[in-house]
Design a protein around this motif. Structure first.
Motif, PDB file in Angstrom:
ATOM      1  N   VAL A  14       0.834  -1.208   0.000  1.00 37.30           N
ATOM      2  CA  VAL A  14       0.000   0.000   0.000  1.00 37.30           C
ATOM      3  C   VAL A  14       0.865   1.254   0.000  1.00 37.30           C
ATOM      4  CG1 VAL A  14      -1.663   1.317   1.352  1.00 37.30           C
ATOM      5  CG2 VAL A  14      -1.962  -1.141   1.091  1.00 37.30           C
ATOM      6  N   GLY A  15       1.938   1.232   0.798  1.00 38.90           N
ATOM      7  CA  GLY A  15       2.830   2.393   0.819  1.00 38.90           C
ATOM      8  C   GLY A  15       3.494   2.632  -0.521  1.00 38.90           C
ATOM      9  N   THR A  16       3.904   1.548  -1.172  1.00 42.19           N
ATOM     10  CA  THR A  16       4.505   1.682  -2.501  1.00 42.19           C
ATOM     11  C   THR A  16       3.511   2.251  -3.496  1.00 42.19           C
ATOM     12  OG1 THR A  16       5.946  -0.203  -2.024  1.00 42.19           O
ATOM     13  CG2 THR A  16       5.686   0.439  -4.329  1.00 42.19           C
ATOM     14  N   ALA A  17       2.265   1.766  -3.435  1.00 44.15           N
ATOM     15  CA  ALA A  17       1.236   2.279  -4.344  1.00 44.15           C
ATOM     16  C   ALA A  17       0.976   3.762  -4.097  1.00 44.15           C
ATOM     17  CB  ALA A  17      -0.049   1.475  -4.181  1.00 44.15           C
ATOM     18  N   LEU A  18       0.924   4.172  -2.812  1.00 46.41           N
ATOM     19  CA  LEU A  18       0.708   5.587  -2.504  1.00 46.41           C
ATOM     20  C   LEU A  18       1.868   6.446  -3.001  1.00 46.41           C
ATOM     21  CD1 LEU A  18      -0.803   5.355   1.100  1.00 46.41           C
ATOM     22  CD2 LEU A  18      -1.998   5.885  -1.045  1.00 46.41           C
ATOM     23  N   ASP A  19       3.089   5.932  -2.858  1.00 48.85           N
ATOM     24  CA  ASP A  19       4.252   6.672  -3.362  1.00 48.85           C
ATOM     25  C   ASP A  19       4.167   6.852  -4.874  1.00 48.85           C
ATOM     26  OD1 ASP A  19       5.275   6.882  -0.820  1.00 48.85           O
ATOM     27  OD2 ASP A  19       6.557   5.101  -1.017  1.00 48.85           O
ATOM     28  N   ARG A  20       3.724   5.814  -5.564  1.00 49.75           N
ATOM     29  CA  ARG A  20       3.592   5.925  -7.013  1.00 49.75           C
ATOM     30  C   ARG A  20       2.514   6.924  -7.397  1.00 49.75           C
ATOM     31  NH1 ARG A  20       3.901  -0.477  -8.902  1.00 49.75           N
ATOM     32  NH2 ARG A  20       6.118  -0.786  -8.370  1.00 49.75           N
ATOM     33  N   VAL A  21       1.409   6.914  -6.640  1.00 52.30           N
ATOM     34  CA  VAL A  21       0.335   7.876  -6.918  1.00 52.30           C
ATOM     35  C   VAL A  21       0.806   9.303  -6.692  1.00 52.30           C
ATOM     36  CG1 VAL A  21      -1.933   8.678  -6.167  1.00 52.30           C
ATOM     37  CG2 VAL A  21      -1.526   6.237  -6.493  1.00 52.30           C
ATOM     38  N   ARG A  22       1.540   9.511  -5.601  1.00 52.72           N
ATOM     39  CA  ARG A  22       2.061  10.853  -5.328  1.00 52.72           C
ATOM     40  C   ARG A  22       3.060  11.290  -6.400  1.00 52.72           C
ATOM     41  NH1 ARG A  22       1.788   9.197   0.256  1.00 52.72           N
ATOM     42  NH2 ARG A  22       3.903   8.341   0.105  1.00 52.72           N
ATOM     43  N   ALA A  23       3.916  10.365  -6.816  1.00 54.34           N
ATOM     44  CA  ALA A  23       4.891  10.702  -7.858  1.00 54.34           C
ATOM     45  C   ALA A  23       4.189  11.025  -9.177  1.00 54.34           C
ATOM     46  CB  ALA A  23       5.878   9.544  -8.043  1.00 54.34           C
ATOM     47  N   TRP A  24       3.178  10.222  -9.512  1.00 55.32           N
ATOM     48  CA  TRP A  24       2.434  10.492 -10.748  1.00 55.32           C
ATOM     49  C   TRP A  24       1.697  11.822 -10.666  1.00 55.32           C
ATOM     50  CZ3 TRP A  24      -2.582  11.403 -12.195  1.00 55.32           C
ATOM     51  CH2 TRP A  24      -2.863  11.301 -13.556  1.00 55.32           C
ATOM     52  N   SER A  25       1.130  12.121  -9.489  1.00 57.38           N
ATOM     53  CA  SER A  25       0.413  13.391  -9.312  1.00 57.38           C
ATOM     54  C   SER A  25       1.359  14.575  -9.457  1.00 57.38           C
ATOM     55  CB  SER A  25      -0.280  13.428  -7.946  1.00 57.38           C
ATOM     56  OG  SER A  25      -1.217  12.374  -7.826  1.00 57.38           O
ATOM     57  N   ARG A  26       2.562  14.461  -8.844  1.00 58.27           N
ATOM     58  CA  ARG A  26       3.537  15.552  -8.990  1.00 58.27           C
ATOM     59  C   ARG A  26       3.937  15.719 -10.443  1.00 58.27           C
ATOM     60  NH1 ARG A  26       5.712  13.375  -4.114  1.00 58.27           N
ATOM     61  NH2 ARG A  26       7.202  12.147  -5.344  1.00 58.27           N
ATOM     62  N   TRP A  27       4.094  14.595 -11.166  1.00 56.98           N
ATOM     63  CA  TRP A  27       4.472  14.683 -12.579  1.00 56.98           C
ATOM     64  C   TRP A  27       3.357  15.312 -13.407  1.00 56.98           C
ATOM     65  CZ3 TRP A  27       2.027  12.136 -16.692  1.00 56.98           C
ATOM     66  CH2 TRP A  27       2.660  12.280 -17.927  1.00 56.98           C
ATOM     67  N   PHE A  28       2.116  14.919 -13.158  1.00 57.50           N
ATOM     68  CA  PHE A  28       1.008  15.409 -13.978  1.00 57.50           C
ATOM     69  C   PHE A  28       0.689  16.864 -13.664  1.00 57.50           C
ATOM     70  CE2 PHE A  28      -3.529  16.148 -14.688  1.00 57.50           C
ATOM     71  CZ  PHE A  28      -3.625  15.828 -16.037  1.00 57.50           C
ATOM     72  N   PHE A  29       0.485  17.204 -12.398  1.00 58.77           N
ATOM     73  CA  PHE A  29       0.080  18.558 -12.030  1.00 58.77           C
ATOM     74  C   PHE A  29       1.256  19.532 -12.032  1.00 58.77           C
ATOM     75  CE2 PHE A  29      -3.228  15.899 -10.124  1.00 58.77           C
ATOM     76  CZ  PHE A  29      -4.368  16.530 -10.606  1.00 58.77           C
ATOM     77  N   GLY A  30       2.483  19.013 -11.937  1.00 61.66           N
ATOM     78  CA  GLY A  30       3.635  19.911 -11.918  1.00 61.66           C
ATOM     79  C   GLY A  30       4.105  20.355 -13.280  1.00 61.66           C
ATOM     80  N   VAL A  31       3.406  19.914 -14.344  1.00 66.08           N
ATOM     81  CA  VAL A  31       3.843  20.282 -15.684  1.00 66.08           C
ATOM     82  C   VAL A  31       3.766  21.790 -15.897  1.00 66.08           C
ATOM     83  CG1 VAL A  31       1.529  19.959 -16.681  1.00 66.08           C
ATOM     84  CG2 VAL A  31       3.563  19.728 -18.136  1.00 66.08           C
ATOM     85  N   ALA A  32       2.802  22.438 -15.251  1.00 73.20           N
ATOM     86  CA  ALA A  32       2.640  23.884 -15.421  1.00 73.20           C
ATOM     87  C   ALA A  32       3.684  24.681 -14.666  1.00 73.20           C
ATOM     88  CB  ALA A  32       1.241  24.317 -14.976  1.00 73.20           C
ATOM     89  N   ALA A  33       4.420  24.045 -13.753  1.00 73.39           N
ATOM     90  CA  ALA A  33       5.421  24.748 -12.950  1.00 73.39           C
ATOM     91  C   ALA A  33       6.849  24.462 -13.394  1.00 73.39           C
ATOM     92  CB  ALA A  33       5.264  24.378 -11.471  1.00 73.39           C
ATOM     93  N   ARG A  34       7.025  23.601 -14.378  1.00 73.07           N
ATOM     94  CA  ARG A  34       8.374  23.246 -14.824  1.00 73.07           C
ATOM     95  C   ARG A  34       8.851  24.211 -15.904  1.00 73.07           C
ATOM     96  NH1 ARG A  34       6.507  17.776 -13.871  1.00 73.07           N
ATOM     97  NH2 ARG A  34       5.731  17.545 -15.999  1.00 73.07           N
ATOM     98  N   LYS A  35      10.122  24.622 -15.786  1.00 73.33           N
ATOM     99  CA  LYS A  35      10.707  25.519 -16.783  1.00 73.33           C
ATOM    100  C   LYS A  35      10.764  24.865 -18.162  1.00 73.33           C
ATOM    101  CE  LYS A  35      13.660  28.171 -13.644  1.00 73.33           C
ATOM    102  NZ  LYS A  35      15.060  28.582 -13.342  1.00 73.33           N
ATOM    103  N   ARG A  36      11.019  23.566 -18.178  1.00 75.21           N
ATOM    104  CA  ARG A  36      11.137  22.862 -19.448  1.00 75.21           C
ATOM    105  C   ARG A  36       9.876  22.989 -20.285  1.00 75.21           C
ATOM    106  NH1 ARG A  36      14.846  22.324 -22.378  1.00 75.21           N
ATOM    107  NH2 ARG A  36      16.119  21.572 -20.649  1.00 75.21           N
ATOM    108  N   THR A  37       8.717  23.033 -19.640  1.00 75.31           N
ATOM    109  CA  THR A  37       7.461  23.170 -20.384  1.00 75.31           C
ATOM    110  C   THR A  37       7.437  24.460 -21.183  1.00 75.31           C
ATOM    111  OG1 THR A  37       6.267  21.873 -18.719  1.00 75.31           O
ATOM    112  CG2 THR A  37       4.957  23.310 -20.144  1.00 75.31           C
ATOM    113  N   TYR A  38       7.878  25.553 -20.589  1.00 74.68           N
ATOM    114  CA  TYR A  38       7.819  26.852 -21.264  1.00 74.68           C
ATOM    115  C   TYR A  38       8.955  27.007 -22.268  1.00 74.68           C
ATOM    116  CZ  TYR A  38       4.400  27.551 -17.655  1.00 74.68           C
ATOM    117  OH  TYR A  38       3.291  27.397 -16.854  1.00 74.68           O
ATOM    118  N   TYR A  39      10.075  26.344 -22.025  1.00 73.89           N
ATOM    119  CA  TYR A  39      11.107  26.284 -23.061  1.00 73.89           C
ATOM    120  C   TYR A  39      10.574  25.547 -24.297  1.00 73.89           C
ATOM    121  CZ  TYR A  39      14.626  27.819 -19.674  1.00 73.89           C
ATOM    122  OH  TYR A  39      15.352  28.541 -18.769  1.00 73.89           O
TER     123      TYR A  39
END
Length: 288
Positions: A14-39
């Motif tokens: 369960v902890g591993t699954a939650l870590d994966r969900v958090r990592a995926w959420s940071r990747w998906f929602f953090g796209v608007a905050a990454r410099k690479r996106t605007y480059y």
């Protein structure tokens, strides 16, 4: 000990699954905050005007020597006697205007290829190694025409015209679609604002059977899509408009990921095609 191990295994999973969900959420929602996106967005925005400029330069530059060469060939095939009179002037024009123009265009293509490598490196993070720089002016002149990298660069610049149009369409459609959803609270009472088909579309299938000289046509059935029947974005309450706006935010994040994917493909294509092309003469000038 066995019971403790059995209880810890589900908790670990369960902890591993939650870590994966958090990592995926940071990747998906953090796209608007990454410099690479605007480059990446800057690269896609520049692709359209640069692609048009490359296309105009190359077509215009190569059209002059090609037109002169075709004129000489056509006169030789249709009026060989006239070639005896006009051959020398045409040859002089071809040598004095056509050939220098082609060489200038090839030199410009090498420098524009260097510009594309720089843009891919700074904006996309691509790694495009160049060939060894020419050490003398004579070697530079020889490689101007005979080096494979020159023609790879020319092909890449032509393809940038197609990529620029594609990126412009993708940016326009993605930004317009996202704005129409996100800005729903501003225009949700206006029935004229929405995503719809501008003109009716009609499709008339036609089936024909032919055998031994006779033909039978199946009566066509007209299929049509009228104005506005594709997608309707009209809502009549602020709550519904806010829900549409929240959906638009998610759609915008997906669109940004799609733009990043398109930029990733552009980076890999640039690395593949421009690998081993000549460096700019201004960065590493040859010795005399």
């Amino acid at each position: 000990m066995k019971s403790t191990t059995r209880m810890s295994s589900p908790l670990t999973a369960v902890g591993t699954a939650l870590d994966r969900v958090r990592a995926w959420s940071r990747w998906f929602f953090g796209v608007a905050a990454r410099k690479r996106t605007y480059y990446n967005l800057c690269y896609l925005l520049l692709a359209f005007p640069l692609g048009i400029g490359y296309f105009v330069l190359l077509v215009t530059g190569f059209a002059i020597p090609a037109g002169l060469g075709f004129a000489v060939v056509e006169i030789a095939l249709t009026e060989p006697l006239a070639l005896l009179i006009a051959g020398v002037p045409l040859a002089l024009v071809l040598l004095c205007i056509g050939v220098p123009t082609a060489l200038v265009v090839l030199f410009a293509a090498i420098e524009l290829t260097a510009l594309e490598r720089l843009l891919a490196d700074r904006l996309l993070g691509a790694d495009v190694p160049t060939s060894e720089a020419a050490t003398t002016v004579r070697e530079r002149a020889r490689r101007l025409v005979l080096d494979r990298g020159t023609w790879k660069g020319v092909g890449y610049l032509f393809s940038k015209f197609v990529f620029g149009i594609g990126s412009f369409v993708a940016l326009t459609v993605g930004a317009t679609f996202t704005y129409a959803l996100v800005a729903a609270p501003l225009h949700y009472r206006n029935q004229l604002v929405g995503i719809h088909i501008g003109d009716p579309i009609e499709f008339v299938p036609r089936l024909t059977y032919q055998h031994d000289g006779w033909t039978t046509d199946v009566a066509p059935v007209t299929l049509s899509i009228a104005d506005g029947e594709l997608i309707s974005l009209y809502v009549d309450s602020l709550e519904a408009a806010l829900a549409v706006s929240a959906l638009g935010v998610l759609v915008g994040l997906v669109v940004l990921h799609l733009f990043n994917g398109l930029s990733w493909l552009a980076a890999r294509y640039t690395e593949l095609v421009l690998r081993g092309t000549q460096p700019s003469v201004f960065s590493e000038p040859p010795e005399r």
